[in-house]
Scaffold this motif. Sequence first.
Motif, PDB file in Angstrom:
ATOM      1  N   THR A 164       0.831  -1.040   0.025  1.00  0.00           N
ATOM      2  CA  THR A 164      -0.168   0.003  -0.054  1.00  0.00           C
ATOM      3  C   THR A 164       0.687   1.297   0.016  1.00  0.00           C
ATOM      4  O   THR A 164       2.133   1.221   0.696  1.00  0.00           O
ATOM      5  CB  THR A 164      -0.817   0.187   1.183  1.00  0.00           C
ATOM      6  N   GLN A 165       0.169   2.465  -0.232  1.00  0.00           N
ATOM      7  CA  GLN A 165       1.041   3.614  -0.468  1.00  0.00           C
ATOM      8  C   GLN A 165       1.658   3.898   1.035  1.00  0.00           C
ATOM      9  O   GLN A 165       2.621   4.281   1.046  1.00  0.00           O
ATOM     10  CB  GLN A 165       0.146   4.900  -0.773  1.00  0.00           C
ATOM     11  N   ARG A 166       0.709   3.417   2.137  1.00  0.00           N
ATOM     12  CA  ARG A 166       0.807   3.953   3.540  1.00  0.00           C
ATOM     13  C   ARG A 166       2.278   2.962   3.874  1.00  0.00           C
ATOM     14  O   ARG A 166       3.334   3.457   4.621  1.00  0.00           O
ATOM     15  CB  ARG A 166      -0.053   3.568   4.468  1.00  0.00           C
ATOM     16  N   SER A 167       2.617   1.704   3.606  1.00  0.00           N
ATOM     17  CA  SER A 167       3.607   0.861   4.001  1.00  0.00           C
ATOM     18  C   SER A 167       4.799   1.045   3.013  1.00  0.00           C
ATOM     19  O   SER A 167       5.931   1.098   3.639  1.00  0.00           O
ATOM     20  CB  SER A 167       3.294  -0.789   3.774  1.00  0.00           C
ATOM     21  N   LYS A 168       4.635   1.675   1.943  1.00  0.00           N
ATOM     22  CA  LYS A 168       5.719   2.220   1.132  1.00  0.00           C
ATOM     23  C   LYS A 168       6.415   3.279   1.879  1.00  0.00           C
ATOM     24  O   LYS A 168       7.633   3.487   2.111  1.00  0.00           O
ATOM     25  CB  LYS A 168       5.397   2.357  -0.212  1.00  0.00           C
ATOM     26  N   LEU A 169       5.524   4.200   2.185  1.00  0.00           N
ATOM     27  CA  LEU A 169       5.947   5.476   3.051  1.00  0.00           C
ATOM     28  C   LEU A 169       6.588   4.911   4.287  1.00  0.00           C
ATOM     29  O   LEU A 169       7.706   5.532   4.462  1.00  0.00           O
ATOM     30  CB  LEU A 169       4.626   6.231   3.337  1.00  0.00           C
ATOM     31  N   GLN A 170       5.920   4.035   4.828  1.00  0.00           N
ATOM     32  CA  GLN A 170       6.486   3.586   6.183  1.00  0.00           C
ATOM     33  C   GLN A 170       8.105   3.189   6.211  1.00  0.00           C
ATOM     34  O   GLN A 170       9.070   3.579   6.829  1.00  0.00           O
ATOM     35  CB  GLN A 170       5.840   2.636   6.949  1.00  0.00           C
ATOM     36  N   HIS A 171       8.234   2.395   5.006  1.00  0.00           N
ATOM     37  CA  HIS A 171       9.641   1.636   4.907  1.00  0.00           C
ATOM     38  C   HIS A 171      10.590   2.879   4.598  1.00  0.00           C
ATOM     39  O   HIS A 171      11.481   2.899   4.832  1.00  0.00           O
ATOM     40  CB  HIS A 171       9.663   0.788   3.424  1.00  0.00           C
ATOM     41  N   ARG A 172      10.081   3.873   3.838  1.00  0.00           N
ATOM     42  CA  ARG A 172      11.079   4.989   3.198  1.00  0.00           C
ATOM     43  C   ARG A 172      11.227   5.688   4.377  1.00  0.00           C
ATOM     44  O   ARG A 172      12.291   6.437   4.512  1.00  0.00           O
ATOM     45  CB  ARG A 172      10.430   5.898   2.031  1.00  0.00           C
ATOM     46  N   ARG A 173      10.110   6.184   5.096  1.00  0.00           N
ATOM     47  CA  ARG A 173      10.392   6.895   6.492  1.00  0.00           C
ATOM     48  C   ARG A 173      11.436   6.009   7.299  1.00  0.00           C
ATOM     49  O   ARG A 173      12.272   6.912   7.969  1.00  0.00           O
ATOM     50  CB  ARG A 173       9.264   7.001   7.314  1.00  0.00           C
ATOM     51  N   ALA A 174      11.410   4.955   7.494  1.00  0.00           N
ATOM     52  CA  ALA A 174      12.189   4.133   8.454  1.00  0.00           C
ATOM     53  C   ALA A 174      13.813   4.260   7.805  1.00  0.00           C
ATOM     54  O   ALA A 174      14.768   4.359   8.572  1.00  0.00           O
ATOM     55  CB  ALA A 174      11.992   2.490   8.427  1.00  0.00           C
ATOM     56  N   ARG A 175      13.856   4.170   6.618  1.00  0.00           N
ATOM     57  CA  ARG A 175      14.965   4.136   5.834  1.00  0.00           C
ATOM     58  C   ARG A 175      15.806   5.488   5.975  1.00  0.00           C
ATOM     59  O   ARG A 175      17.029   5.424   6.604  1.00  0.00           O
ATOM     60  CB  ARG A 175      15.102   3.738   4.231  1.00  0.00           C
ATOM     61  N   ILE A 176      15.146   6.479   5.846  1.00  0.00           N
ATOM     62  CA  ILE A 176      15.429   7.968   6.030  1.00  0.00           C
ATOM     63  C   ILE A 176      16.090   8.112   7.437  1.00  0.00           C
ATOM     64  O   ILE A 176      17.084   8.575   7.881  1.00  0.00           O
ATOM     65  CB  ILE A 176      14.532   8.922   5.530  1.00  0.00           C
TER      66      ILE A 176
END
Length: 646
Positions: free
Chosen positions: A11-23
Amino acid sequence: SQQGCDPFAQTQRSKLQHRRARINQQINKEMRMRAGAENLFRATSNHKVKETVALELSYVNSNLQLLKEELEELNSSMDVYQNDSESISVPMIPLGLKETKELDLLVPLKDFISEHYGEEGVLFEKEIKEFMELRQAMRTPSRNEAGLELLMEYYNQLYFLDSRFFPPTKTLGVFFHWYDSLTGVPSHQRALAFEKGSVLFNLGALHTQIGARQDRASLPGLNQAIDAFQRAAGAFNYLKENFSNAPSLDMSAASLTMLVRLMVAQVQECVFEKMTLLRAQNDFLARLQLAQEAARVEDVYSLVHQTMSQPHVKDYVPFSWTTMVHVKSEHFKALSHYFAAIALCDCPAPSDAELLEQEKAFLQFHVTMPEGPSLRALLQDPEERRKLGKAHLKKAIMKHEEAMRIHGLCKILRKMDILQEVLSFAHKRSLSKYSEIDHEEDFFETGEAPDIHPKTHQKPEIKAPNFSQVKVTDLFHRLGPLSVFSAKNKWYPARRVHLMRGENGFGFTLRGDSPVLIAGVIPGGCAAEAGLKEGDYIISVNGKDCKWSKHAEVVQLLKSTGKEGVDIGVITLQGSECPKAADRKAAAMSSGSGMLKSNKENSRKSLMNSKSASTLLVWSKRSKRSKKSTYSGVPFTAVGDNEPTY
């Protein structure tokens, strides 16, 4: 069973979450490098090394800045949540849901069941798996009523989990992992309160997403948006009042105060939009009202902006949010002056019949009185009206320009065409009105228009979550009634007693339902000889489980035994052995109300009310457990001493 969205769909949200965590990982790495470089910079006296380290530091700092901006952009990707309507609505701010890691409770709960309840854990695998499936579904709720109900159902189920498996003195040993909704920073705690609070936060966040998706160009859409933001405010407020010392920033008191205020402001903005839809705007009083509504929206957004600028919140709230809130406060101030000008310049002077009403409304309209003639004279003189109208427009244009300037400072908002369009449309509208009423021969200096007194016809409500609207059944019902079979009670291992009926029956008195209590044992009777004690609970008769049995059912089972006698399974609660008669009487008197609550918990469909849900809602160890008036852990009803003897 309830379903979440498909968790495997990226989902858009989990993609966001992964990118957030990576940053965030990269930010942490840069922070460590910076700390190392700073230490070296302080420690060395070598000039060459100092220069190299200074260069390294500036590089790390600019890297950090870029990473923070990237995180910023992610946190405000509002396009994920906007509606599909063609019409222009000013964007609202929705919140992302907190993400959580999977949790395997199979072994810890089975162990607890065998250790604490003395039952075979393996027999409860179905219930444990059902609970875990509910938790899995709750991680990805759909953005609608069904999603809200799913979160409520899980929240209510946690009440039972708490009562069954979380004794006051020790934890289950499992960690609940949740990510911060704005920064993606992970936190974990053993306290079930952290799980409860995070679910409550997501309930609020889901309401914000539902509110932001509504088509606010129609009345039904506006009403739904108002309702959603009011409920979001209620969830965040409930969280703030009932939980403390949260391990993650998004659930700190300062953050939650800010979120409640932000939601209230978004409700107020919807109320303004509702008025522009409903009212015939060509009437003088309606325009004054619109100006006051706009001033009220400006007021609440100013408060949110102040709250977002406070020390503990400032570095944490996305810059785009702070900017948007600031832009809106300037924009609505401009609108309040615009509608004041329109009321004065576009409406005819009042007839004698209208004058009194208009004068009364105008008296309470400005924060300070406008300079010049009396209000009555002003209202009747078109030239004076034009003069004051022009002053209001001048102020409106200044505020429109300020809103556009602030909007331009934020890279992320600059990409939001909708907001840009709304601001420039309002600005052009005020400019063209100004040029229309501006006369070449005007030689007067346009005065300073006083501000408009904020006033609303619909105050936002903070709607607390109503947990009782979603009924749940205790999944671990088979363990027995909660009044006895809970994590906080301890009992000695179950005993099996064989009883023969004597001339005077078995020689004991019984009381209560589910489970039935041995209220008295006659000295020298069969029961006494078999070792039954006052305060024992009957959990089985001839192998039939009686934990949930009513009084009459147990009596019937006992009466139907023949010469061969009866096998009775009993347990004794620890700490409940033979209380003094006087204490028992006092407990019986005082526990009328206490018993009601325990009985409610016993009933299979326990109604969740917010009182019972808030028995353990603190992160810290200061557990606010409700003190029920019970006699040594056994709830007593006020019954006379004339129970029949069996």
